[in-house]
Motif scaffolding. Structure first.
Motif: not given
Length: 246
Positions: A145-168
């Protein structure tokens, strides 16, 4: 007569490879998110010409230690550490790659990228930060998330993809802390991500332990060398006795 020498030489060969693994671990003590390796050995049986069984040693695998390394605060808002299981997904020209190195930057297009300029995947594609955005935050679940000038609310920009493996262990190391998944390995989304902003995961290599292993390997190598030399001297004396008595 040379069977004992061959067995000792097989031991020296695997000890030499183990020393290479230890040296690589020590060389990456300060590499963020580096995972140390160990060498596994197994017995290799063969039959001599006289029918006796010979027991050699060979290295069977070099598994990686996937335990989490210590987390160090950096204060950089684009540094992210993974607490627990999981890998970031990186888009490269040769396909998806996986890493735990969370030292991120923004490229010329303001996309979130790795320190080598490869795009970090979000769950809905690349994550782009607007030109005038500030106060970037990354939540535990990977939401950026981030803020923009003139806007007090934060804006969601995306969500980092996180994965796992049964056998790394099915992951194959490439360069710059990236791993390639084997064809049989399946990346699954991490159910409960736990990311720590402003922090980097450090190498999980413990220098004292590696140095102790190095000394042990060195002593074992010298012992095998002494056996090889003793066997060489024994054979030489035997040949001298035969020639001298002829």
């Amino acid at each position: 007569m040379e069977n004992a020498g061959y067995i000792a030489l097989s031991r020296q060969m695997v000890l030499n490879r183990e020393m290479d693994v230890i040296a690589n671990n020590l060389a990456n003590v300060t590499t963020p998110a580096f995972k140390g390796q160990t060498l596994r050995f197994q017995e290799f049986l063969d039959r001599a010409k006289d029918g006796t069984n010979l027991s050699y040693v060979e290295d069977s695998a070099a598994p990686r230690d996937w335990r989490e390394g210590p987390l160090t605060a950096t204060g950089n808002p684009l540094d992210v550490a993974i607490h627990g299981d999981g890998f970031f997904v990186v888009s490269t020209p040769t396909g998806d790659r996986y890493t735990r190195k969370g030292h991120f930057e923004m490229d010329a297009n303001r996309q979130l990228v790795s320190s080598d300029g490869e795009v970090i995947q979000g769950e809905s594609g690349p994550i782009t930060v607007p030109q005038d955005a500030y106060d970037i935050s990354i939540a535990e679940d990977g939401t950026v998330s981030a803020k923009s000038p003139g806007t007090p609310q934060t804006t969601e920009l995306g969500k980092i993809r996180l994965v796992s493996f049964a056998d790394p262990q099915a992951l194959q190391e490439e360069s710059a802390g990236l791993y390639k998944a084997a064809p049989s390995a399946t990346a699954t989304p991490v159910a409960n991500p736990d990311l720590v902003q402003g922090t980097l995961e450090q190498s999980n290599v413990q220098p004292i332990i590696e140095l102790t292993r190095m000394m042990t390997v060195s002593r074992n190598y010298e012992a095998a060398q002494q056996l090889v030399q003793s066997e060489h001297d024994r054979i030489r004396k035997a040949i001298s006795g035969i020639v001298g008595g002829a």
